[in-house]
Design a protein around this motif. Structure first.
Motif, short mmCIF file in Angstrom:
data_model
loop_
_atom_site.label_atom_id
_atom_site.label_comp_id
_atom_site.label_asym_id
_atom_site.label_seq_id
_atom_site.Cartn_x
_atom_site.Cartn_y
_atom_site.Cartn_z
N ALA A 132 -40.16 -6.59 -12.47
CA ALA A 132 -38.47 -5.96 -13.25
C ALA A 132 -38.23 -5.50 -12.37
O ALA A 132 -36.90 -5.45 -12.97
N LEU A 133 -39.17 -4.95 -11.02
CA LEU A 133 -38.04 -3.88 -10.70
C LEU A 133 -37.01 -4.39 -9.83
O LEU A 133 -36.69 -5.53 -8.90
N PRO A 134 -35.52 -3.31 -10.18
CA PRO A 134 -34.58 -4.11 -9.64
C PRO A 134 -34.75 -4.08 -8.20
O PRO A 134 -33.29 -4.36 -7.33
N ALA A 135 -34.82 -2.81 -7.61
CA ALA A 135 -34.82 -2.44 -6.26
C ALA A 135 -36.24 -1.93 -6.03
O ALA A 135 -37.27 -1.93 -6.17
N ASP A 189 -50.16 20.81 -5.30
CA ASP A 189 -51.04 19.93 -4.20
C ASP A 189 -51.32 18.50 -5.61
O ASP A 189 -51.62 18.98 -6.62
N GLY A 190 -50.97 17.62 -5.03
CA GLY A 190 -51.34 16.74 -6.03
C GLY A 190 -49.79 15.80 -6.66
O GLY A 190 -50.40 14.57 -7.80
N THR A 191 -49.69 16.16 -5.88
CA THR A 191 -47.79 15.60 -7.02
C THR A 191 -47.20 13.88 -6.23
O THR A 191 -47.74 13.99 -4.57
N ILE A 192 -46.95 13.34 -6.98
CA ILE A 192 -46.47 11.95 -6.22
C ILE A 192 -44.72 12.06 -6.50
O ILE A 192 -44.27 12.39 -7.57
N VAL A 193 -44.16 12.29 -5.08
CA VAL A 193 -42.22 11.41 -5.39
C VAL A 193 -42.51 10.68 -5.57
O VAL A 193 -42.78 9.81 -4.41
N VAL A 194 -41.87 10.14 -6.51
CA VAL A 194 -41.32 8.37 -6.40
C VAL A 194 -39.61 8.17 -6.35
O VAL A 194 -39.16 8.69 -6.33
N GLN A 195 -39.34 7.30 -5.65
CA GLN A 195 -38.26 7.18 -5.02
C GLN A 195 -37.36 5.71 -5.27
O GLN A 195 -37.97 4.87 -4.82
N MET A 196 -36.55 5.43 -5.89
CA MET A 196 -35.75 4.12 -5.08
C MET A 196 -34.05 4.36 -5.44
O MET A 196 -33.51 5.12 -5.76
N ALA A 197 -33.45 3.99 -3.89
CA ALA A 197 -32.12 4.63 -3.92
C ALA A 197 -32.53 5.95 -3.77
O ALA A 197 -33.20 6.83 -2.98
N ASN A 198 -31.69 6.80 -3.63
CA ASN A 198 -31.51 8.49 -3.48
C ASN A 198 -32.40 8.72 -4.76
O ASN A 198 -32.07 9.87 -4.43
N SER A 199 -32.42 7.87 -5.96
CA SER A 199 -32.70 9.18 -7.25
C SER A 199 -34.61 9.50 -6.66
O SER A 199 -34.85 8.21 -6.55
N LYS A 200 -34.75 10.75 -7.20
CA LYS A 200 -36.65 10.92 -7.15
C LYS A 200 -37.03 11.04 -8.20
O LYS A 200 -35.77 11.52 -9.26
N ILE A 216 -39.30 4.03 -15.16
CA ILE A 216 -38.66 4.07 -16.44
C ILE A 216 -37.50 4.72 -15.57
O ILE A 216 -36.19 4.27 -15.81
N ARG A 217 -37.18 6.00 -16.20
CA ARG A 217 -36.34 6.72 -15.70
C ARG A 217 -35.71 6.56 -14.07
O ARG A 217 -34.51 6.65 -14.06
N LEU A 218 -35.95 5.53 -13.43
CA LEU A 218 -35.07 5.39 -11.88
C LEU A 218 -34.50 4.30 -12.14
O LEU A 218 -33.97 3.83 -12.31
N ILE A 219 -35.31 3.46 -12.75
CA ILE A 219 -34.62 2.28 -13.49
C ILE A 219 -33.35 1.91 -14.57
O ILE A 219 -32.03 1.43 -14.02
N ASN A 220 -33.28 3.30 -15.54
CA ASN A 220 -32.94 3.83 -16.54
C ASN A 220 -31.60 5.22 -16.44
O ASN A 220 -31.91 6.12 -16.38
N GLU A 253 -35.13 21.66 -11.85
CA GLU A 253 -34.78 20.53 -11.37
C GLU A 253 -35.06 19.76 -10.50
O GLU A 253 -34.79 18.54 -10.01
N ASN A 254 -36.47 20.32 -9.70
CA ASN A 254 -37.05 19.00 -9.07
C ASN A 254 -37.44 17.88 -9.70
O ASN A 254 -37.69 16.74 -8.80
N LYS A 255 -37.66 17.67 -11.00
CA LYS A 255 -37.22 16.78 -11.69
C LYS A 255 -36.30 16.33 -12.36
O LYS A 255 -36.10 15.16 -13.29
N ASN A 256 -35.81 16.48 -11.52
CA ASN A 256 -34.17 15.25 -12.08
C ASN A 256 -33.67 16.01 -13.26
O ASN A 256 -32.70 15.23 -13.37
N TYR A 257 -33.76 17.68 -13.90
CA TYR A 257 -32.99 17.89 -14.76
C TYR A 257 -31.87 18.67 -14.59
O TYR A 257 -32.54 19.72 -13.59
N THR A 258 -31.22 18.21 -14.67
CA THR A 258 -29.66 19.44 -15.28
C THR A 258 -30.17 20.85 -15.85
O THR A 258 -30.40 20.83 -17.45
N VAL A 259 -30.64 22.04 -15.52
CA VAL A 259 -30.48 23.08 -16.09
C VAL A 259 -28.93 24.34 -16.09
O VAL A 259 -28.33 24.10 -15.11
N LYS A 260 -29.00 24.11 -17.75
CA LYS A 260 -27.49 25.04 -17.60
C LYS A 260 -28.27 26.37 -18.92
O LYS A 260 -29.13 26.11 -19.06
N SER A 261 -27.32 27.23 -18.65
CA SER A 261 -27.63 28.53 -20.17
C SER A 261 -26.17 28.26 -21.31
O SER A 261 -24.72 27.30 -20.07
#
Length: 416
Positions: A132-135, A189-200, A216-220, A253-261
């Protein structure tokens, strides 16, 4: 006496015969790879080898014709041509059948899990998600020569096989291609980066659950904001020093989280977009009002991570700790001691191996990794609120204890 060059004509035929044999072997291997029974290191090399074997076959025939053209003419016009042509037709037919089977297997890949535990079979939920991947989704697996990629390669191939052509992957050596690793924010070492469009999304461990979460995070896509509490001497997430959490911030942040104080003294409430609030080692107690705001946030389904140092290592003094009272309502009571582990070096830390970790998604990935927890305090688990489950994440060895005589620690006179 000059040697007759025609004596070498048979070498050309032998070269062509070897090329045919190589072509058959490569076709068989390529067919096995397409069905998933065997996974070669690189299927691209196999495809190139097929064309090379065809070229060598033609080259061998050409050499024979060039060196001994009379033999070729006699062969074509003689009785042997009839038998030779029949054998040649049978060979071509056999190769054609092999090539056709290989083509069908390549266009309609099907794999069989022959392991006893079916460890290479994806869960039905994963297969449904892939279909069911949309892209289009791609993955870059960053593995150096020091890390075994076999598990990741098999997992990614399983995802590709079940994705109906919507998923592809490649392996990148972060040491030979550091620019790509830097662009993807990869520092492990051993990291996998999954990308859909401009999202990683980054996956730190090659397992089905981790890849599922990334997909799931890329789809939603949703905004995931993590707040670090400030105003009480907590670890700094901006300035880099020995006790700062600036690397933690970068990793999140590399995992697409926004970090704030977050300063609850000024805001007077936890923002509605907060995915998690982290309290990283406060040096002074939180106020009753701040803790009340945190409790309200938790009651609405929020998540809270509390990393509170032993009181002796803070500036709490004799002041009450409302945050400890909040933890108690959840069935967790800090003991205000410092764990002393005689098996550790130095002993004023907790040295833990995989046997000390509990069964929980937070710690499952730490199995097989030795860990050190400096200046930790012990916790007592009591009765949890209704519908709440308490799960110990890590335990000390039986020889460790919680030292309450802080003076003995300062004078190096600790004894059980």
């Amino acid at each position: 006496m000059k040697s007759d060059p025609r004596r070498y004509a048979l070498l050309g035929l032998a070269l062509s015969a070897l090329a045919v044999l190589a072509f058959i072997v490569i076709l068989i291997i390529r067919g096995l790879a397409s069905t998933g029974i065997y996974q070669p290191p690189d299927t691209i090399i196999l495809d190139r080898s097929l064309w090379i074997s065809i070229g060598v076959f033609v080259l061998g025939l050409a050499l024979t014709a060039f060196i001994d053209p009379d033999r070729i003419r006699k062969f074509i016009s003689g009785r042997q041509a009839q038998y030779g042509s029949n054998a040649f037709i049978m060979l071509i037919a056999f190769l054609g059948i092999l090539f056709f089977i290989n083509l069908l297997a390549y266009q309609n890949p099907k794999s069989w899990d022959l392991t006893e535990s079916q460890k290479n079979t994806l869960a039905p939920e994963t297969i449904a998600m892939l279909k069911a991947l949309p892209a289009q989704v791609s993955a870059r697996a960053y593995y150096s020569t020091r890390t075994d990629p076999s598990q990741a390669r098999q997992l990614l191939e399983n995802f590709k096989t079940n994705s109906s052509g919507k998923f592809s992957y490649e392996f990148v050596d972060p040491e030979t291609n550091p620019v790509a690793a830097q662009q993807d924010g990869v520092d492990r070492d051993g990291t996998i980066v999954v990308q859909m469009a401009n999202s990683k999304e980054q996956v730190s461990f090659a397992d089905e659950e981790g890849l599922d979460v990334a997909f799931i995070r890329l789809i939603n896509p949703e905004k995931r904001v993590i707040y670090f509490l400030t105003g009480h001497g907590e670890a700094d997430i901006e300035q880099a020093d020995d006790t700062s959490y600036s690397l933690v911030k970068t990793s999140l942040e590399n995992k697409n989280y926004t970090v704030k104080s977050l300063n609850l003294g000024n805001e007077n409430k936890v923002p509605s977009d907060a995915k998690t609030v982290i309290i990283a080692g406060p040096q002074t107690p939180l106020t009753d009002g701040e803790v009340k705001n945190l409790q309200s946030y938790l009651d609405q389904g929020g998540a809270l991570i509390v990393m509170e140092n032993p009181r002796a290592l803070t500036k709490f003094g004799d002041n009450p700790d409302p945050l400890a009272n909040l933890l108690t309502t959840w069935g967790i009571t800090p003991q205000n001691n410092i764990i002393f582990d005689p098996n550790a070096n130095p002993p004023l830390l907790v040295y833990s191996d995989p046997l000390n970790y509990g069964q929980h998604p937070i710690t499952n990935k730490l199995r097989g990794v030795n860990s050190r927890f400096f200046t930790a305090q012990s916790l007592v688990l009591a009765t949890a609120p209704q519908n709440i489950t308490l799960t110990p994440l890590a335990k000390t060895y039986s020889e460790a204890w919680g030292e309450t005589d802080i003076a003995s620690i300062e004078t190096n006179q600790v004894s059980f």
